[in-house]
Design an enzyme around this catalytic site. Structure first.
Site, short mmCIF file in Angstrom:
data_model
loop_
_atom_site.label_atom_id
_atom_site.label_comp_id
_atom_site.label_asym_id
_atom_site.label_seq_id
_atom_site.Cartn_x
_atom_site.Cartn_y
_atom_site.Cartn_z
N ASP A 1 0.85 -1.19 0.00
CA ASP A 1 0.00 0.00 0.00
C ASP A 1 0.89 1.24 0.00
OD1 ASP A 1 0.80 0.52 2.62
OD2 ASP A 1 -1.21 0.41 3.49
N HIS A 2 0.27 2.39 0.18
CA HIS A 2 1.00 3.65 0.13
C HIS A 2 1.95 3.84 1.30
CE1 HIS A 2 -2.65 4.17 2.47
NE2 HIS A 2 -2.00 5.10 3.15
N CYS B 1 2.78 -3.03 4.11
CA CYS B 1 2.01 -1.82 4.41
C CYS B 1 2.82 -1.05 5.44
CB CYS B 1 0.60 -2.17 4.88
SG CYS B 1 0.50 -3.00 6.48
N GLY B 2 2.26 -0.03 6.05
CA GLY B 2 3.05 0.80 6.96
C GLY B 2 3.74 -0.02 8.04
N THR B 3 2.97 -0.88 8.67
CA THR B 3 3.53 -1.73 9.74
C THR B 3 3.73 -3.18 9.30
OG1 THR B 3 1.28 -2.25 10.42
CG2 THR B 3 2.37 -0.40 11.55
N HIS C 1 9.12 -23.12 10.92
CA HIS C 1 8.01 -23.62 11.75
C HIS C 1 6.64 -23.39 11.11
CE1 HIS C 1 10.36 -23.62 15.83
NE2 HIS C 1 10.99 -24.29 14.87
N HIS D 1 5.51 -29.54 13.25
CA HIS D 1 5.02 -28.27 12.69
C HIS D 1 3.95 -28.53 11.61
CE1 HIS D 1 8.02 -26.37 15.07
NE2 HIS D 1 8.98 -27.09 14.50
C1 RB5 Z 1 -1.94 3.17 6.13
O1 RB5 Z 1 -1.94 4.48 6.61
C2 RB5 Z 1 -1.58 2.21 7.24
O2 RB5 Z 1 -2.62 2.12 8.15
C3 RB5 Z 1 -1.25 0.85 6.67
O3 RB5 Z 1 -0.19 0.98 5.78
C4 RB5 Z 1 -0.82 -0.21 7.66
O4 RB5 Z 1 0.18 0.24 8.51
C5 RB5 Z 1 -1.89 -0.91 8.38
O5 RB5 Z 1 -1.67 -1.87 9.11
#
Ligand code: RB5
Length: 148
Positions: A8-9, A65-67, A98, A133
């Site tokens: 994603d962005h 994604c961001g996280t 695993h 496993h």
């Molecule tokens: C996008 O702003 C953010 O929420 C997404 O990239 C991610 O971190 C969600 O888990």
């Protein structure tokens, strides 16, 4: 290996780094994007990538994604997908040894404790241990709703 990647962005730059590293290692990569910071919802990218993966012919998917959290949660809703959120070499190793993950998720806004390539190489170079496993993975598969 044949590897799918989608983001994603929140992970445009890290996704570029992953792509570049995979290509320098000689992997065949299909990039499902995105390349700009215009908002795109991570469940949509997870669904796009997992749908393509399940058509067959792919060895691994990488989602960002961001996280890495949201896109891994979304991917794990899809029957047959085992998406592991990895942060470092240890989690990358365990994700394969695993959990026999067929997808890994990475954060684009997270700090890595070592070079990105070391994390990816650890996952790619590790073998699934099978044995107990496999029994656990079978239990996870049994939790999936019946195919419609
Ligand atoms: C996008 O702003 C953010 O929420 C997404 O990239 C991610 O971190 C969600 O888990």
């Amino acid at each position: 290996m044949r590897i799918l990647i989608a983001n994603d962005h929140g992970a445009v730059e890290r996704s570029r780094e992953v792509l570049a590293w995979l290509r320098t290692q000689g992997h065949e990569v299909r990039d499902l994007g995105v390349a700009t910071e215009t908002r795109v919802d991570y469940p949509d990218k997870a669904l796009e990538a997992t749908t393509e993966f399940l058509k067959g012919g792919w060895d691994l998917g990488i989602l960002l994604c961001g996280t890495g959290i949201g896109i891994s949660i979304a991917a794990n809703k899809v029957r047959g997908i085992r998406c592991a959120l990895v942060h470092d070499k240890f989690t990358a190793e365990m994700a394969r040894a695993h959990n026999n993950a067929n997808f890994i998720a990475l954060g684009g806004r997270t700090e890595l404790p070592c070079p990105l390539g070391d994390i990816l190489a650890t996952f790619l170079d590790t073998a699934f241990e099978g044995g107990r496993h496999s029994e656990r993975l079978a239990k996870i598969a049994a939790m999936e709703p019946p195919a419609s």
